[in-house]
Design a protein around this motif. Structure first.
Motif, PDB file in Angstrom:
ATOM      1  N   LYS A   1       0.206  13.680  -6.178  1.00  0.00           N
ATOM      2  CA  LYS A   1      -0.851  12.697  -6.404  1.00  0.00           C
ATOM      3  C   LYS A   1      -1.346  12.763  -7.842  1.00  0.00           C
ATOM      4  O   LYS A   1      -1.588  13.832  -8.385  1.00  0.00           O
ATOM      5  CB  LYS A   1      -2.014  12.928  -5.446  1.00  0.00           C
ATOM      6  CG  LYS A   1      -1.749  12.480  -4.033  1.00  0.00           C
ATOM      7  CD  LYS A   1      -2.963  12.718  -3.140  1.00  0.00           C
ATOM      8  CE  LYS A   1      -2.699  12.240  -1.726  1.00  0.00           C
ATOM      9  NZ  LYS A   1      -3.843  12.528  -0.828  1.00  0.00           N
ATOM     10  N   SER A   4       0.836  -1.193   0.000  1.00  0.00           N
ATOM     11  CA  SER A   4       0.000   0.000   0.000  1.00  0.00           C
ATOM     12  C   SER A   4       0.875   1.248   0.000  1.00  0.00           C
ATOM     13  O   SER A   4       2.007   1.240   0.499  1.00  0.00           O
ATOM     14  CB  SER A   4      -0.952   0.011   1.190  1.00  0.00           C
ATOM     15  OG  SER A   4      -0.240   0.001   2.412  1.00  0.00           O
ATOM     16  N   THR A   5       0.341   2.324  -0.545  1.00  0.00           N
ATOM     17  CA  THR A   5       1.134   3.528  -0.787  1.00  0.00           C
ATOM     18  C   THR A   5       0.418   4.779  -0.310  1.00  0.00           C
ATOM     19  O   THR A   5      -0.799   4.795  -0.121  1.00  0.00           O
ATOM     20  CB  THR A   5       1.432   3.684  -2.284  1.00  0.00           C
ATOM     21  OG1 THR A   5       0.193   3.776  -3.010  1.00  0.00           O
ATOM     22  CG2 THR A   5       2.219   2.490  -2.809  1.00  0.00           C
ATOM     23  N   ASN A   6       1.179   5.852  -0.130  1.00  0.00           N
ATOM     24  CA  ASN A   6       0.611   7.169   0.041  1.00  0.00           C
ATOM     25  C   ASN A   6       1.520   8.186  -0.630  1.00  0.00           C
ATOM     26  O   ASN A   6       2.692   7.917  -0.909  1.00  0.00           O
ATOM     27  CB  ASN A   6       0.319   7.519   1.504  1.00  0.00           C
ATOM     28  CG  ASN A   6       1.530   7.401   2.412  1.00  0.00           C
ATOM     29  OD1 ASN A   6       2.668   7.301   1.966  1.00  0.00           O
ATOM     30  ND2 ASN A   6       1.270   7.421   3.712  1.00  0.00           N
ATOM     31  N   TYR A   7       0.946   9.369  -0.890  1.00  0.00           N
ATOM     32  CA  TYR A   7       1.629  10.385  -1.666  1.00  0.00           C
ATOM     33  C   TYR A   7       1.365  11.766  -1.097  1.00  0.00           C
ATOM     34  O   TYR A   7       0.308  12.021  -0.518  1.00  0.00           O
ATOM     35  CB  TYR A   7       1.149  10.377  -3.117  1.00  0.00           C
ATOM     36  CG  TYR A   7       1.420   9.092  -3.845  1.00  0.00           C
ATOM     37  CD1 TYR A   7       2.613   8.902  -4.525  1.00  0.00           C
ATOM     38  CD2 TYR A   7       0.478   8.070  -3.860  1.00  0.00           C
ATOM     39  CE1 TYR A   7       2.867   7.716  -5.191  1.00  0.00           C
ATOM     40  CE2 TYR A   7       0.735   6.878  -4.527  1.00  0.00           C
ATOM     41  CZ  TYR A   7       1.931   6.713  -5.191  1.00  0.00           C
ATOM     42  OH  TYR A   7       2.179   5.533  -5.856  1.00  0.00           O
TER      43      TYR A   7
END
Length: 124
Positions: free
Chosen positions: A65, A57-60
């Motif tokens: 984005k 899982s990722t976040n930005y």
């Protein structure tokens, strides 16, 4: 000895694309969350993207984005940052680092094993 080596940065025109690589040695990459940061001259270092160990899982950061994608290949001990629709504001030295909490912490001071960075310059 743990080592992070960033590569792939270069001069690119606005709107262009670039893929950065972070090759990790000395540890098993699959055990850790890995993040990309960047720092422009005279500005604070900012987190760009992070990928977790479980499920990938990722976040930005809001600023990237929809334009940047982080991925990992644990077999190759490599983390990538695919950048598209590049803007002049993306110009910076890009670093990768390890988050020992494995959950992409917001606390930058927790990250370890910073690489030397790779320069990305977005200019016409």
């Amino acid at each position: 000895q743990v080592q992070f080596v960033e590569s792939g940065g270069e001069l690119v025109q606005p709107g262009g694309s670039l893929r950065l690589s972070c090759v990790v040695s000395g540890i098993t990459l699959g055990y850790y969350a890995i993040a990309w940061f960047r720092q422009a001259p005279g500005k604070e270092r900012e987190g760009v993207a992070c990928i977790r160990t479980n499920g990938g899982s990722t976040n930005y950061a809001d600023s990237v984005k929809g334009r940047f994608t982080i991925s990992r290949d644990n077999a190759k001990n490599t983390v990538y940052l695919q950048m598209s629709s590049l803007k002049a504001e993306d110009t910076a030295v890009y670093y990768c680092a390890l988050d020992p909490t494995t959950r992409c912490s917001d606390h930058t001071q927790l990250y370890r094993y910073w690489g030397q960075g790779t320069q990305v310059t977005v200019s016409s």
